[in-house]
Design an enzyme around this catalytic site. Structure first.
Site, PDB file in Angstrom:
ATOM      1  N   HIS A 164       0.943  -1.096  -0.047  1.00 49.94           N
ATOM      2  CA  HIS A 164      -0.098  -0.240   0.121  1.00 49.94           C
ATOM      3  C   HIS A 164       0.898   1.415   0.076  1.00 49.94           C
ATOM      4  CE1 HIS A 164       0.490   1.331   4.271  1.00 49.94           C
ATOM      5  NE2 HIS A 164       0.724   0.005   4.474  1.00 49.94           N
ATOM      6  N   CYS A 207       4.207  -4.517   6.433  1.00 50.35           N
ATOM      7  CA  CYS A 207       3.593  -4.281   5.153  1.00 50.35           C
ATOM      8  C   CYS A 207       4.641  -3.861   4.159  1.00 50.35           C
ATOM      9  CB  CYS A 207       2.266  -3.049   5.071  1.00 50.35           C
ATOM     10  SG  CYS A 207       0.926  -3.569   6.174  1.00 50.35           S
TER      11      CYS A 207
END
Length: 397
Positions: free
Chosen positions: A324, A342
């Site tokens: 992301h 992430c």
């Protein structure tokens, strides 16, 4: 008294004897072998044969259910009717008009009524009047499938059935599942540990070939799962495998490389998990894209943040790993790994990757100290070696 000459008496005696002889011949001609007249045999009356038979256990709504006539043929108008609703059931008649078979699934715990007539070989008509009630289980179990009809998915997509209860007879369920692929593709079903009910996945031995057409049918309605639980509906899925896209994600490189086929499609600088704590380490192994959101609110209580608005988030595992956008790590992207697990990209790069990602794309993470495992969510199929995967079938040899 009239007198007769000896010649006349002799002649009459001979005539009487001839007449008696002729009468004897006539008598013999009118009698059978035993000397009595034969009668035509009595023809049998028509009778009905039911499946299930009278007094038999209540049938599953998908069991064979039929009526046949012996020593006769059915007249037009044979019906099987739902006794409560009055709805007629679809029937399949035999070409010789001697049998009718139910041609659609029936309901659970429903009374049905046969009606009609048949003409017997004895020339008499008999009336069909018979009822039965289907089995009513203690409960039914539903299943949902992860890939919708007509969906185009990535080359690492597994087909997944999630049941809302634990299944006792997993072998019976697996036998009821059929999957075909064009071109033919080697693969197998495997039962993963229960997670809010039993679950079974089918994955190919290797990644799917792009363009493969896949069809799955599960004849689960009426199926006995064991423990008096039955399937509540059939399931199907017809989908296609799209283009080959693989994300090569080597953590020490501080970048991701998106491959389309054997060509580099995209290359983006990024930042992986910091690795200072186990919870911050991006897991090594084949992740699978499972969902994506242009706007997503993330929380990580252990890291001290809640409902943080992130953009162009592509989920790659259920342990909280996403690819992301994160403007806060721009200065680290391409040179340092500082995230909570992430893979961070710039806003523009995250949007560019987001637009091309589809469900089932593999993301191959390498170069970290903790492997992806069952502890990281429900899609870890590609972390299991093929012999082990085969051993997880309920029909393993």
């Amino acid at each position: 008294m009239q007198q007769h000459s000896p010649a006349e008496v002799g002649r009459r005696t001979v005539l009487a004897a001839l007449a008696a002889a002729a009468g004897g011949i006539s008598l013999l001609a009118a009698c059978g072998k035993d000397g009595f007249s034969k009668k035509e045999p009595t023809k049998p009356a028509a009778t009905f044969v039911f499946i299930p038979a009278d007094g038999a256990k209540a049938p599953s709504p998908t069991a064979e259910i039929s009526v046949a006539v012996k020593n006769g043929t059915f007249s037009p108008g044979v019906k099987l009717t739902n006794a409560s609703s009055g709805k007629q059931v679809a029937l399949r008649g035999s070409a010789d008009k001697t049998k009718y078979t139910v041609d659609e699934p029936l309901g659970y715990g429903v009374k049905y009524q046969w009606s009609g007539q048949a003409a017997g070989t004895d020339g008499k008509t008999v009336t069909l009047d018979h009822s039965f009630t289907t089995y009513q289980p203690t409960g039914t179990v539903s299943a949902v499938i992860n890939i919708a009809d007509g969906q185009e998915v990535g080359i690492a997509a597994s087909l997944m059935l999630q049941f809302d209860q634990s299944i006792e007879d997993k072998a019976a369920v697996e036998k009821a599942l059929t999957i075909t692929a064009e071109p033919a593709t080697e693969g197998a079903w495997a039962w993963l540990p229960d997670d809010n009910g039993s679950r079974v996945h089918w994955r190919p031995k290797e990644y799917w070939q792009p363009g493969t057409k896949v069809s799955m049918t599960g004849k689960l309605y009426g199926l006995d799962y064991g423990n008096d639980a039955f399937g509540d509906s059939d399931v199907t899925s017809n989908f296609v495998i799209g283009r080959s896209q693989i994300v090569k994600a080597d953590a020490p490189s501080h970048e991701i490389v998106v491959m389309r086929g054997d060509q580099v499609y995209q290359r983006f600088p990024c930042s992986y998990g910091e690795g200072d704590l186990a919870r911050n380490i991006t897991r090594t192994g084949v992740h699978v894209v499972s969902e994506k959101h242009e706007d997503f609110y993330m929380s990580n209580p252990a890291a001290g943040y809640f409902n943080v608005h992130e953009r162009f988030a592509v989920r790659i595992s259920n342990n909280g790993e996403f690819i992301h956008a994160n403007p806060n790590t721009i200065g680290d992207q391409g040179n340092s790994n500082v995230t909570n697990g992430c893979i961070n990209l710039s806003l523009d790069n995250a949007q560019a990757y987001f637009q091309g990602a589809v469900y089932g794309d593999p993301v191959e993470v390498t170069g970290t100290s903790i492997p992806l495992s069952s502890a990281d969510g429900d899609i870890y199929d590609w972390t299991i070696d093929w012999p082990t995967w085969l051993s997880m079938s309920a029909l393993k040899k």
